[in-house]
Design an enzyme around this catalytic site. Structure first.
Site, PDB file in Angstrom:
ATOM      1  N   LYS A  63     -12.784  -9.379  -0.129  1.00 31.72           N
ATOM      2  CA  LYS A  63     -12.400 -10.233   0.981  1.00 31.72           C
ATOM      3  C   LYS A  63     -13.400 -10.253   2.098  1.00 31.72           C
ATOM      4  CE  LYS A  63      -7.793  -9.593  -0.350  1.00 31.72           C
ATOM      5  NZ  LYS A  63      -6.229  -9.343   0.215  1.00 31.72           N
ATOM      6  N   ASP A  99      -3.231 -13.487   4.160  1.00 34.44           N
ATOM      7  CA  ASP A  99      -2.382 -12.118   4.053  1.00 34.44           C
ATOM      8  C   ASP A  99      -1.575 -11.804   5.420  1.00 34.44           C
ATOM      9  OD1 ASP A  99      -3.296 -11.778   1.316  1.00 34.44           O
ATOM     10  OD2 ASP A  99      -5.162 -10.830   2.105  1.00 34.44           O
TER      11      ASP A  99
HETATM   12  P1  NDP Z   1     -10.254  -3.037  -0.507  1.00 36.24           P
HETATM   13  O1  NDP Z   1     -11.188  -2.943  -1.488  1.00 36.24           O
HETATM   14  O2  NDP Z   1     -10.788  -3.771   0.754  1.00 36.24           O
HETATM   15  O3  NDP Z   1      -9.863  -1.490   0.186  1.00 36.24           O
HETATM   16  C1  NDP Z   1      -9.315  -0.712  -0.411  1.00 36.24           C
HETATM   17  C2  NDP Z   1      -8.717   0.663   0.237  1.00 36.24           C
HETATM   18  O4  NDP Z   1      -8.268   1.578  -0.584  1.00 36.24           O
HETATM   19  C3  NDP Z   1      -9.892   1.354   0.948  1.00 36.24           C
HETATM   20  O5  NDP Z   1      -9.633   1.908   2.123  1.00 36.24           O
HETATM   21  C4  NDP Z   1     -10.012   2.484  -0.047  1.00 36.24           C
HETATM   22  O6  NDP Z   1     -10.498   3.853   0.712  1.00 36.24           O
HETATM   23  C5  NDP Z   1      -8.635   2.737  -0.609  1.00 36.24           C
HETATM   24  N1  NDP Z   1      -8.641   3.650  -1.648  1.00 36.24           N
HETATM   25  C6  NDP Z   1      -8.815   2.799  -3.211  1.00 36.24           C
HETATM   26  N2  NDP Z   1      -8.567   3.792  -3.788  1.00 36.24           N
HETATM   27  C7  NDP Z   1      -7.945   4.790  -3.292  1.00 36.24           C
HETATM   28  C8  NDP Z   1      -7.329   6.270  -3.812  1.00 36.24           C
HETATM   29  N3  NDP Z   1      -7.594   6.500  -4.890  1.00 36.24           N
HETATM   30  N4  NDP Z   1      -6.884   7.036  -2.801  1.00 36.24           N
HETATM   31  C9  NDP Z   1      -6.773   6.514  -1.502  1.00 36.24           C
HETATM   32  N5  NDP Z   1      -7.371   5.489  -0.997  1.00 36.24           N
HETATM   33  C10 NDP Z   1      -7.999   4.524  -1.873  1.00 36.24           C
HETATM   34  O7  NDP Z   1      -9.016  -3.663  -0.891  1.00 36.24           O
HETATM   35  P2  NDP Z   1      -7.996  -4.886  -0.141  1.00 36.24           P
HETATM   36  O8  NDP Z   1      -7.603  -4.394   1.137  1.00 36.24           O
HETATM   37  O9  NDP Z   1      -8.523  -6.198  -0.351  1.00 36.24           O
HETATM   38  O10 NDP Z   1      -6.810  -4.735  -1.234  1.00 36.24           O
HETATM   39  C11 NDP Z   1      -6.013  -3.637  -1.380  1.00 36.24           C
HETATM   40  C12 NDP Z   1      -4.989  -3.717  -2.310  1.00 36.24           C
HETATM   41  O11 NDP Z   1      -3.901  -4.646  -1.622  1.00 36.24           O
HETATM   42  C13 NDP Z   1      -4.863  -4.050  -3.547  1.00 36.24           C
HETATM   43  O12 NDP Z   1      -4.057  -3.326  -4.125  1.00 36.24           O
HETATM   44  C14 NDP Z   1      -4.502  -5.644  -3.433  1.00 36.24           C
HETATM   45  O13 NDP Z   1      -3.898  -6.041  -4.878  1.00 36.24           O
HETATM   46  C15 NDP Z   1      -3.470  -5.611  -2.583  1.00 36.24           C
HETATM   47  N6  NDP Z   1      -2.864  -6.967  -1.955  1.00 36.24           N
HETATM   48  C16 NDP Z   1      -1.814  -7.349  -2.213  1.00 36.24           C
HETATM   49  C17 NDP Z   1      -1.599  -8.568  -1.475  1.00 36.24           C
HETATM   50  C18 NDP Z   1      -0.007  -9.297  -1.843  1.00 36.24           C
HETATM   51  O14 NDP Z   1       0.218 -10.256  -1.431  1.00 36.24           O
HETATM   52  N7  NDP Z   1       1.066  -8.404  -2.066  1.00 36.24           N
HETATM   53  C19 NDP Z   1      -2.339  -9.303  -0.575  1.00 36.24           C
HETATM   54  C20 NDP Z   1      -3.631  -8.529  -0.351  1.00 36.24           C
HETATM   55  C21 NDP Z   1      -3.761  -7.363  -1.086  1.00 36.24           C
HETATM   56  P3  NDP Z   1     -12.049   4.038   0.873  1.00 36.24           P
HETATM   57  O15 NDP Z   1     -12.570   3.274   2.131  1.00 36.24           O
HETATM   58  O16 NDP Z   1     -12.063   5.553   1.178  1.00 36.24           O
HETATM   59  O17 NDP Z   1     -12.919   3.908  -0.463  1.00 36.24           O
END
Ligand code: NDP
Length: 263
Positions: A63, A99
């Site tokens: 995004k 979102d």
């Molecule tokens: P990003 O890749 O931008 O961010 C991911 C975040 O998750 C980061 O803060 C990362 O931490 C953290 N993270 C990843 N793996 C782990 C883990 N194992 N333990 C702890 N923290 C973790 O993702 P998005 O914000 O774009 O999307 C996140 C989620 O939201 C997805 O699952 C997506 O499918 C869902 N979503 C659902 C929507 C809906 O309509 N229901 C709409 C938008 C998103 P770090 O910075 O440390 O890497």
């Protein structure tokens, strides 16, 4: 035919093709919606034009790359720095974020809330922090690492990594991480999560369509909860309204799109 897609990695789980194609078909629109596995976000713009797309949605983890790929950003996406919807306007890519408003619509059923803890600091966390504050619900951010906290500090939010965080009491606990999406991980360590849930009123995971380890803990704590389905529906309704240039109202699109959840 107008062609749309969702870019993401992973993307095979996405329900967006089903949702949008159901609306296009029901309204007899000459359009179709596909999914595109995208490994490198910097390729998004080139692939968008190679595929002659009319528009797209963008999911994890692109995004912020989508924001950078656009020629113009409109609405709340400007403040968030993350784009989940792109419209091709005469060869220019226009970026939006649906979102944020989708999430606010989804949490209405929890009743009035004072504050919230957002677990995660990616594109979704930025969207939710911005829109929660706009709606008078003060968010605190807790992320695994410090890498992505600068945006939140610069915008005046309390934002912590696992080492710097001290637990407090929050009305709403939100999982915006991808932990649990294609693995079986909690978004933070179990004792800390249990403590946070013991002080909370309700919880939501933005992941949809499965019971994540986070939601299992929420259930165990006996709190009212939701997965990300309502948010998914509402962001999809708003995106579809943009795809069809507002020619059909969101009130007409919503029940049609909701039918696709039964499949
Ligand atoms: P990003 O890749 O931008 O961010 C991911 C975040 O998750 C980061 O803060 C990362 O931490 C953290 N993270 C990843 N793996 C782990 C883990 N194992 N333990 C702890 N923290 C973790 O993702 P998005 O914000 O774009 O999307 C996140 C989620 O939201 C997805 O699952 C997506 O499918 C869902 N979503 C659902 C929507 C809906 O309509 N229901 C709409 C938008 C998103 P770090 O910075 O440390 O890497």
């Amino acid at each position: 035919m107008n062609v749309f897609t969702i870019f993401g990695d992973p993307v095979s789980h996405s329900r967006s093709p089903l949702m949008h194609n159901h609306v296009f078909k029901t309204l007899s629109l000459n359009a179709c919606y596909t999914r595109t596995q995208l490994y490198d976000g910097s390729q998004l713009r080139d692939i968008f034009f190679q595929k002659s797309l009319s528009g797209a949605n963008i999911t994890v983890p692109h995004k912020e790359a989508a924001f950078a790929a656009c020629d113009e950003i409109r609405g709340i996406a400007k403040k968030i720095g993350a784009v989940n919807t792109i419209i091709n306007e005469n060869g220019k890519l226009i970026g939006y974020n649906t979102d944020a408003d989708g999430f606010i619509a989804a949490i209405q059923s929890f009743g009035p809330l004072q504050n919230a803890l957002i677990i995660g600091a990616g594109g979704t966390a930025k969207a939710l922090a911005t829109v929660l504050r706009q709606n008078g619900i003060e968010p605190v951010i807790l992320n695994r690492s410090s890498n992505r906290l600068d945006y939140f500090h610069e915008n005046g939010y309390q934002a912590y990594n696992w080492e710097t965080f001290t637990p407090d009491s929050y009305d709403l606990i939100i999982n915006t991480t991808s932990a649990g999406l294609s693995d079986d991980l909690l978004p933070l360590n179990a004792p800390l999560l249990t403590e946070l849930l013991s002080h909370a009123r309700c919880a939501i995971d933005v992941i949809y369509g499965k019971e994540t380890p986070f939601l299992r803990e929420v259930k165990r704590a006996g709190l009212p909860f939701k997965d990300g389905s309502d948010m998914l529906l509402e962001q999809g309704v708003l995106a579809n309204h943009l795809f069809i240039h507002g020619t059909v109202s969101t009130d007409t699109i919503r029940p049609i799109m909701k039918q696709s959840f039964l499949y």
